[in-house]
Design a protein around this motif. Sequence first.
Motif, PDB file in Angstrom:
ATOM      1  N   ASP A  24      38.163  35.794  48.629  1.00 43.32           N
ATOM      2  CA  ASP A  24      39.099  36.447  47.708  1.00 43.32           C
ATOM      3  C   ASP A  24      38.384  36.948  46.460  1.00 43.32           C
ATOM      4  O   ASP A  24      38.712  38.006  45.928  1.00 43.32           O
ATOM      5  CB  ASP A  24      40.275  35.536  47.364  1.00 43.32           C
ATOM      6  N   LEU A  27      36.464  40.070  47.421  1.00 41.89           N
ATOM      7  CA  LEU A  27      37.395  41.190  47.511  1.00 41.89           C
ATOM      8  C   LEU A  27      37.712  41.735  46.122  1.00 41.89           C
ATOM      9  O   LEU A  27      37.769  42.941  45.912  1.00 41.89           O
ATOM     10  CB  LEU A  27      38.665  40.721  48.219  1.00 41.89           C
ATOM     11  N   LYS A  28      37.891  40.828  45.165  1.00 46.17           N
ATOM     12  CA  LYS A  28      38.165  41.255  43.789  1.00 46.17           C
ATOM     13  C   LYS A  28      36.955  41.992  43.209  1.00 46.17           C
ATOM     14  O   LYS A  28      37.111  43.019  42.547  1.00 46.17           O
ATOM     15  CB  LYS A  28      38.530  40.046  42.934  1.00 46.17           C
ATOM     16  N   TYR A  30      34.730  43.659  44.878  1.00 51.36           N
ATOM     17  CA  TYR A  30      34.685  44.959  45.544  1.00 51.36           C
ATOM     18  C   TYR A  30      35.665  45.937  44.891  1.00 51.36           C
ATOM     19  O   TYR A  30      35.313  47.066  44.552  1.00 51.36           O
ATOM     20  CB  TYR A  30      34.998  44.806  47.038  1.00 51.36           C
ATOM     21  N   ALA A  31      36.897  45.487  44.728  1.00 51.58           N
ATOM     22  CA  ALA A  31      37.936  46.358  44.179  1.00 51.58           C
ATOM     23  C   ALA A  31      37.603  46.784  42.749  1.00 51.58           C
ATOM     24  O   ALA A  31      37.733  47.965  42.395  1.00 51.58           O
ATOM     25  CB  ALA A  31      39.295  45.655  44.223  1.00 51.58           C
ATOM     26  N   ALA A  56      41.826  45.206  54.136  1.00 47.16           N
ATOM     27  CA  ALA A  56      41.917  44.323  52.969  1.00 47.16           C
ATOM     28  C   ALA A  56      41.176  44.921  51.775  1.00 47.16           C
ATOM     29  O   ALA A  56      41.670  44.871  50.639  1.00 47.16           O
ATOM     30  CB  ALA A  56      41.349  42.945  53.307  1.00 47.16           C
ATOM     31  N   LYS A  57      40.001  45.494  52.027  1.00 48.28           N
ATOM     32  CA  LYS A  57      39.243  46.130  50.945  1.00 48.28           C
ATOM     33  C   LYS A  57      40.005  47.319  50.371  1.00 48.28           C
ATOM     34  O   LYS A  57      40.099  47.474  49.147  1.00 48.28           O
ATOM     35  CB  LYS A  57      37.872  46.569  51.470  1.00 48.28           C
ATOM     36  N   ASN A  59      43.263  47.850  50.462  1.00 52.20           N
ATOM     37  CA  ASN A  59      44.454  47.375  49.746  1.00 52.20           C
ATOM     38  C   ASN A  59      44.098  46.794  48.388  1.00 52.20           C
ATOM     39  O   ASN A  59      44.796  47.033  47.395  1.00 52.20           O
ATOM     40  CB  ASN A  59      45.211  46.353  50.590  1.00 52.20           C
ATOM     41  N   ALA A  60      43.017  46.019  48.329  1.00 57.87           N
ATOM     42  CA  ALA A  60      42.603  45.433  47.056  1.00 57.87           C
ATOM     43  C   ALA A  60      42.252  46.516  46.047  1.00 57.87           C
ATOM     44  O   ALA A  60      42.619  46.431  44.868  1.00 57.87           O
ATOM     45  CB  ALA A  60      41.407  44.507  47.274  1.00 57.87           C
ATOM     46  N   TRP A  61      41.555  47.549  46.510  1.00 61.53           N
ATOM     47  CA  TRP A  61      41.184  48.651  45.618  1.00 61.53           C
ATOM     48  C   TRP A  61      42.418  49.429  45.190  1.00 61.53           C
ATOM     49  O   TRP A  61      42.605  49.723  44.006  1.00 61.53           O
ATOM     50  CB  TRP A  61      40.180  49.543  46.327  1.00 61.53           C
ATOM     51  N   GLU A  63      45.400  48.489  44.862  1.00 66.23           N
ATOM     52  CA  GLU A  63      46.242  47.718  43.935  1.00 66.23           C
ATOM     53  C   GLU A  63      45.824  47.917  42.480  1.00 66.23           C
ATOM     54  O   GLU A  63      46.595  47.633  41.569  1.00 66.23           O
ATOM     55  CB  GLU A  63      46.189  46.231  44.289  1.00 66.23           C
TER      56      GLU A  63
END
Length: 87
Positions: A24, A27-28, A30-31, A56-57, A59-61, A63
């Motif tokens: 997680d 992912l943060k 990356y975003a 997932a990548k 979606n995180a970006w 957001e």
Amino acid sequence: MDITQLFEKAVAESKTLSEKPANDTLLKLYALYKQGSVGDTNIDPPSNPFDIVNKAKYNAWSELAGKSKEDAMQEYIDLVEKLKHGQ
């Protein structure tokens, strides 16, 4: 140093952390990296529904849409600093 230089330094430091961050957190990172370097998402979402990692990548970006590049850079810098100190 200006924010861009600090961001680039944090990016380099993120690659030399003593421990691999949790998924997680990765992912943060990356975003925040994408938002700080590119801005809002500029690509289409993955078309393959089984491409879970890239979805997932993406979606995180996405957001982070609307967050300024400078704010994303600062959040990235702050997160890397926390990770460097084991927090």
